[in-house]
Design a protein around this motif. Structure first.
Motif, PDB file in Angstrom:
ATOM      1  N   VAL A   1       3.468 -23.035  34.105  1.00  0.00           N
ATOM      2  CA  VAL A   1       3.865 -21.667  34.526  1.00  0.00           C
ATOM      3  C   VAL A   1       4.135 -20.678  33.526  1.00  0.00           C
ATOM      4  CG1 VAL A   1       5.118 -22.623  36.637  1.00  0.00           C
ATOM      5  CG2 VAL A   1       6.418 -22.278  34.658  1.00  0.00           C
ATOM      6  N   THR A   2       3.799 -19.479  33.629  1.00  0.00           N
ATOM      7  CA  THR A   2       4.062 -18.396  32.785  1.00  0.00           C
ATOM      8  C   THR A   2       5.553 -18.234  32.577  1.00  0.00           C
ATOM      9  OG1 THR A   2       1.902 -17.465  33.206  1.00  0.00           O
ATOM     10  CG2 THR A   2       3.538 -15.824  32.258  1.00  0.00           C
TER      11      THR A   2
ATOM     12  N   ALA B   1       8.707 -16.441  32.389  1.00  0.00           N
ATOM     13  CA  ALA B   1       9.387 -15.039  32.855  1.00  0.00           C
ATOM     14  C   ALA B   1      10.741 -15.015  32.471  1.00  0.00           C
ATOM     15  CB  ALA B   1       9.146 -14.437  34.073  1.00  0.00           C
TER      16      ALA B   1
ATOM     17  N   GLU C   1      10.032 -28.378  40.913  1.00  0.00           N
ATOM     18  CA  GLU C   1       9.176 -27.174  41.508  1.00  0.00           C
ATOM     19  C   GLU C   1      10.266 -26.011  41.786  1.00  0.00           C
ATOM     20  OE1 GLU C   1       7.609 -28.825  45.146  1.00  0.00           O
ATOM     21  OE2 GLU C   1       6.095 -30.386  44.164  1.00  0.00           O
TER      22      GLU C   1
ATOM     23  N   ALA D   1       9.609 -22.416  39.660  1.00  0.00           N
ATOM     24  CA  ALA D   1       9.576 -21.265  40.184  1.00  0.00           C
ATOM     25  C   ALA D   1      10.590 -20.161  39.643  1.00  0.00           C
ATOM     26  CB  ALA D   1       9.617 -21.686  41.936  1.00  0.00           C
ATOM     27  N   HIS D   2      11.664 -20.838  39.323  1.00  0.00           N
ATOM     28  CA  HIS D   2      12.647 -20.077  38.938  1.00  0.00           C
ATOM     29  C   HIS D   2      12.142 -19.405  37.571  1.00  0.00           C
ATOM     30  CE1 HIS D   2      16.647 -18.200  37.998  1.00  0.00           C
ATOM     31  NE2 HIS D   2      16.456 -18.994  36.714  1.00  0.00           N
TER      32      HIS D   2
ATOM     33  N   SER E   1       9.304 -19.006  36.201  1.00  0.00           N
ATOM     34  CA  SER E   1       8.209 -18.247  36.351  1.00  0.00           C
ATOM     35  C   SER E   1       8.400 -16.803  37.085  1.00  0.00           C
ATOM     36  CB  SER E   1       6.855 -18.844  37.221  1.00  0.00           C
ATOM     37  OG  SER E   1       7.317 -19.097  38.514  1.00  0.00           O
ATOM     38  N   GLY E   2       9.691 -16.761  37.707  1.00  0.00           N
ATOM     39  CA  GLY E   2       9.976 -15.440  38.316  1.00  0.00           C
ATOM     40  C   GLY E   2       9.479 -15.455  39.867  1.00  0.00           C
ATOM     41  N   LYS E   3       8.789 -16.681  40.247  1.00  0.00           N
ATOM     42  CA  LYS E   3       8.503 -16.684  41.684  1.00  0.00           C
ATOM     43  C   LYS E   3       9.282 -16.694  42.649  1.00  0.00           C
ATOM     44  CE  LYS E   3       3.710 -18.237  40.308  1.00  0.00           C
ATOM     45  NZ  LYS E   3       2.997 -19.185  40.367  1.00  0.00           N
ATOM     46  N   ASP E   4      10.645 -16.952  42.421  1.00  0.00           N
ATOM     47  CA  ASP E   4      11.665 -17.148  43.218  1.00  0.00           C
ATOM     48  C   ASP E   4      12.339 -15.706  43.651  1.00  0.00           C
ATOM     49  OD1 ASP E   4      12.864 -16.904  40.902  1.00  0.00           O
ATOM     50  OD2 ASP E   4      14.364 -18.360  41.276  1.00  0.00           O
TER      51      ASP E   4
ATOM     52  N   PRO F   1      11.744 -12.040  45.214  1.00  0.00           N
ATOM     53  CA  PRO F   1      10.883 -11.244  46.008  1.00  0.00           C
ATOM     54  C   PRO F   1      10.328 -10.112  45.295  1.00  0.00           C
ATOM     55  CG  PRO F   1      12.875 -11.372  47.012  1.00  0.00           C
ATOM     56  CD  PRO F   1      13.044 -11.983  45.863  1.00  0.00           C
TER      57      PRO F   1
END
Length: 55
Positions: free
Chosen positions: A8-9, A11, A43, A47-48, A50-53, A55
């Motif tokens: 992941v990138t 963040a 997972e 997600a955390h 990468s900032g995907k968690d 909105p």
């Protein structure tokens, strides 16, 4: 064979461990097998990070 966390990138990193533990405990409370609980925790923390968690 161990699973590799997803690439992941990054963040942010603050809170990644807390996110991992919370997801693992939630999965354990749902009586998921250990490998599934760990996979869910990895997972969730990915997600955390990468900032995907958010909105």
């Amino acid at each position: 064979m161990p699973h590799q966390p997803p690439a992941v990138t990054v963040a942010r990193v603050t809170g990644a461990g807390d996110c991992f533990l919370a997801a693992h405990l939630a999965a354990e409370r749902q009586h998921q097998p250990r490998d599934a609980a760990l996979r869910q925790a990895v997972e969730a923390s990915a997600a955390h990070v990468s900032g995907k968690d958010v909105p």
